[in-house]
Design a protein around this motif. Structure first.
Motif, mmCIF file in Angstrom:
data_model
loop_
_atom_site.group_PDB
_atom_site.id
_atom_site.type_symbol
_atom_site.label_atom_id
_atom_site.label_comp_id
_atom_site.label_asym_id
_atom_site.label_seq_id
_atom_site.Cartn_x
_atom_site.Cartn_y
_atom_site.Cartn_z
ATOM 1 N N VAL A 1 -9.612 7.740 -4.922
ATOM 2 C CA VAL A 1 -8.325 7.474 -5.574
ATOM 3 C C VAL A 1 -8.386 7.910 -7.037
ATOM 4 N N ALA A 2 -9.508 7.612 -7.721
ATOM 5 C CA ALA A 2 -9.680 8.022 -9.120
ATOM 6 C C ALA A 2 -9.682 9.549 -9.236
ATOM 7 N N GLU A 3 -10.328 10.218 -8.281
ATOM 8 C CA GLU A 3 -10.353 11.690 -8.270
ATOM 9 C C GLU A 3 -8.947 12.256 -8.128
ATOM 10 N N LEU A 4 -8.146 11.668 -7.239
ATOM 11 C CA LEU A 4 -6.775 12.129 -7.047
ATOM 12 C C LEU A 4 -5.925 11.864 -8.290
ATOM 13 N N ARG A 5 -6.174 10.749 -8.946
ATOM 14 C CA ARG A 5 -5.450 10.443 -10.186
ATOM 15 C C ARG A 5 -5.771 11.475 -11.258
ATOM 16 N N GLN A 6 -7.027 11.872 -11.356
ATOM 17 C CA GLN A 6 -7.422 12.885 -12.343
ATOM 18 C C GLN A 6 -6.829 14.243 -11.989
ATOM 19 N N GLY A 7 -6.557 14.461 -10.711
ATOM 20 C CA GLY A 7 -5.993 15.731 -10.262
ATOM 21 C C GLY A 7 -4.497 15.844 -10.495
ATOM 22 N N GLY A 8 -3.903 14.859 -11.172
ATOM 23 C CA GLY A 8 -2.494 14.975 -11.515
ATOM 24 C C GLY A 8 -1.587 14.007 -10.798
ATOM 25 N N LEU A 9 -2.119 13.003 -10.157
ATOM 26 C CA LEU A 9 -1.299 11.998 -9.488
ATOM 27 C C LEU A 9 -0.416 11.328 -10.532
ATOM 28 N N ARG A 10 0.887 11.461 -10.404
ATOM 29 C CA ARG A 10 1.816 10.979 -11.429
ATOM 30 C C ARG A 10 1.958 9.470 -11.447
ATOM 31 N N TYR A 11 1.817 8.831 -10.335
ATOM 32 C CA TYR A 11 2.013 7.387 -10.273
ATOM 33 C C TYR A 11 0.694 6.685 -10.532
ATOM 34 N N SER A 12 0.776 5.512 -11.097
ATOM 35 C CA SER A 12 -0.449 4.775 -11.420
ATOM 36 C C SER A 12 -0.971 4.078 -10.160
ATOM 37 N N THR A 13 -1.295 4.849 -9.162
ATOM 38 C CA THR A 13 -1.801 4.327 -7.905
ATOM 39 C C THR A 13 -3.197 3.768 -8.119
ATOM 40 N N THR A 14 -3.389 2.562 -7.647
ATOM 41 C CA THR A 14 -4.683 1.911 -7.750
ATOM 42 C C THR A 14 -5.236 1.696 -6.351
ATOM 43 N N PHE A 15 -6.474 1.282 -6.297
ATOM 44 C CA PHE A 15 -7.077 0.980 -5.006
ATOM 45 C C PHE A 15 -6.257 -0.098 -4.292
ATOM 46 N N ARG A 16 -5.807 -1.110 -5.016
ATOM 47 C CA ARG A 16 -5.031 -2.208 -4.396
ATOM 48 C C ARG A 16 -3.702 -1.703 -3.848
ATOM 49 N N GLN A 17 -3.064 -0.767 -4.550
ATOM 50 C CA GLN A 17 -1.805 -0.200 -4.059
ATOM 51 C C GLN A 17 -2.058 0.594 -2.773
ATOM 52 N N VAL A 18 -3.123 1.379 -2.763
ATOM 53 C CA VAL A 18 -3.486 2.133 -1.557
ATOM 54 C C VAL A 18 -3.780 1.160 -0.420
ATOM 55 N N GLU A 19 -4.542 0.130 -0.708
ATOM 56 C CA GLU A 19 -4.886 -0.876 0.299
ATOM 57 C C GLU A 19 -3.620 -1.491 0.892
ATOM 58 N N TRP A 20 -2.678 -1.855 0.045
ATOM 59 C CA TRP A 20 -1.429 -2.475 0.505
ATOM 60 C C TRP A 20 -0.627 -1.496 1.359
ATOM 61 N N ASP A 21 -0.382 -0.290 0.831
ATOM 62 C CA ASP A 21 0.449 0.683 1.543
ATOM 63 C C ASP A 21 -0.183 1.117 2.860
ATOM 64 N N ALA B 1 -0.899 13.953 -2.701
ATOM 65 C CA ALA B 1 -2.159 13.235 -2.911
ATOM 66 C C ALA B 1 -2.360 12.153 -1.858
ATOM 67 N N MET B 2 -1.308 11.432 -1.494
ATOM 68 C CA MET B 2 -1.444 10.375 -0.493
ATOM 69 C C MET B 2 -1.681 10.967 0.891
ATOM 70 N N ASN B 3 -1.049 12.109 1.186
ATOM 71 C CA ASN B 3 -1.330 12.795 2.451
ATOM 72 C C ASN B 3 -2.777 13.275 2.485
ATOM 73 N N GLU B 4 -3.243 13.805 1.361
ATOM 74 C CA GLU B 4 -4.631 14.258 1.258
ATOM 75 C C GLU B 4 -5.591 13.088 1.428
ATOM 76 N N LEU B 5 -5.243 11.949 0.837
ATOM 77 C CA LEU B 5 -6.090 10.764 0.964
ATOM 78 C C LEU B 5 -6.167 10.305 2.416
ATOM 79 N N LEU B 6 -5.042 10.312 3.124
ATOM 80 C CA LEU B 6 -5.048 9.911 4.534
ATOM 81 C C LEU B 6 -5.876 10.879 5.383
ATOM 82 N N LEU B 7 -5.771 12.172 5.121
ATOM 83 C CA LEU B 7 -6.597 13.145 5.848
ATOM 84 C C LEU B 7 -8.080 12.927 5.551
ATOM 85 N N TRP B 8 -8.411 12.658 4.286
ATOM 86 C CA TRP B 8 -9.808 12.401 3.890
ATOM 87 C C TRP B 8 -10.342 11.152 4.583
ATOM 88 N N MET B 9 -9.547 10.072 4.564
ATOM 89 C CA MET B 9 -9.970 8.841 5.233
ATOM 90 C C MET B 9 -10.125 9.053 6.732
#
Length: 174
Positions: free
Chosen positions: A28-48, A5-13
């Motif tokens: 990020v919400a779409e990826l979470r609904q698609g089965g993202l196991r970790y409670s990744t939030t926008f702030r976590q994505v922003e930080w990472d 999901a994070m690789n997909e997010l980077l390709l999308w961005m």
């Protein structure tokens, strides 16, 4: 699955290049609904993504938005063997070109739970790393920030040297 999901997010961005905070939150919400196991939030994505040199957010991105950073190989010094981490935008074409130029033995992909895979290029010298980078059209950022360089070294493999502390009474251990 989180890594995917994070690789997909980077390709999308990378394909979008920039956008609003709302567009990224929706993805990020779409990826979470698609089965993202970790409670990744926008702030976590922003930080990472910002700490690993993939994207800029907020005022660094010219407003309450985000933009992807240009692709670059972040490397340490020029002496001895060189390792560089791919930062910034990624495309399938760039990844394929890099893999084709480097060969299977000199590229390492390390999965990360809440961030895109760390893609590390190893070369026997600075000259060889520069040749690899030139062949795929990537600039090299020499003496990259330690936070980016350490993202590609598993903590168990990091070399920690003993030093004298200015204030006595401290013991430092892993």
């Amino acid at each position: 699955q989180a890594e995917v999901a994070m690789n997909e997010l980077l390709l999308w961005m990378s394909a979008r290049r920039s956008g609003t905070q709302q567009s990224l939150q929706a993805k990020v919400a779409e990826l979470r609904q698609g089965g993202l196991r970790y409670s990744t939030t926008f702030r976590q994505v922003e930080w990472d993504f910002s700490s690993l040199g993939h994207a800029e957010f907020g005022t660094a991105a010219d407003g309450p938005s985000w933009r992807i950073a240009p692709p670059v190989l972040a490397a340490g010094g020029h002496v001895g063997t060189c390792r560089a981490t791919l930062c910034g935008a990624r495309s399938l074409r760039l990844l394929d070109g890099l893999t084709a130029q480097v060969g299977s033995g000199a590229i390492v992909i390390e999965e990360q739970q809440t961030a895109p895979d760390a893609l590390i290029v190893a070369a026997s010298s600075a000259r060889d790393l520069a040749a690899i980078a030139a062949s795929v059209g990537l600039p090299i950022q020499w003496n990259a920030p330690i936070a980016i360089l350490m993202s590609s070294v598993p903590p168990g493999n990091a070399r920690l040297n003993a030093i004298s502390l200015p204030v006595g009474g401290w013991a430092v251990s892993r």
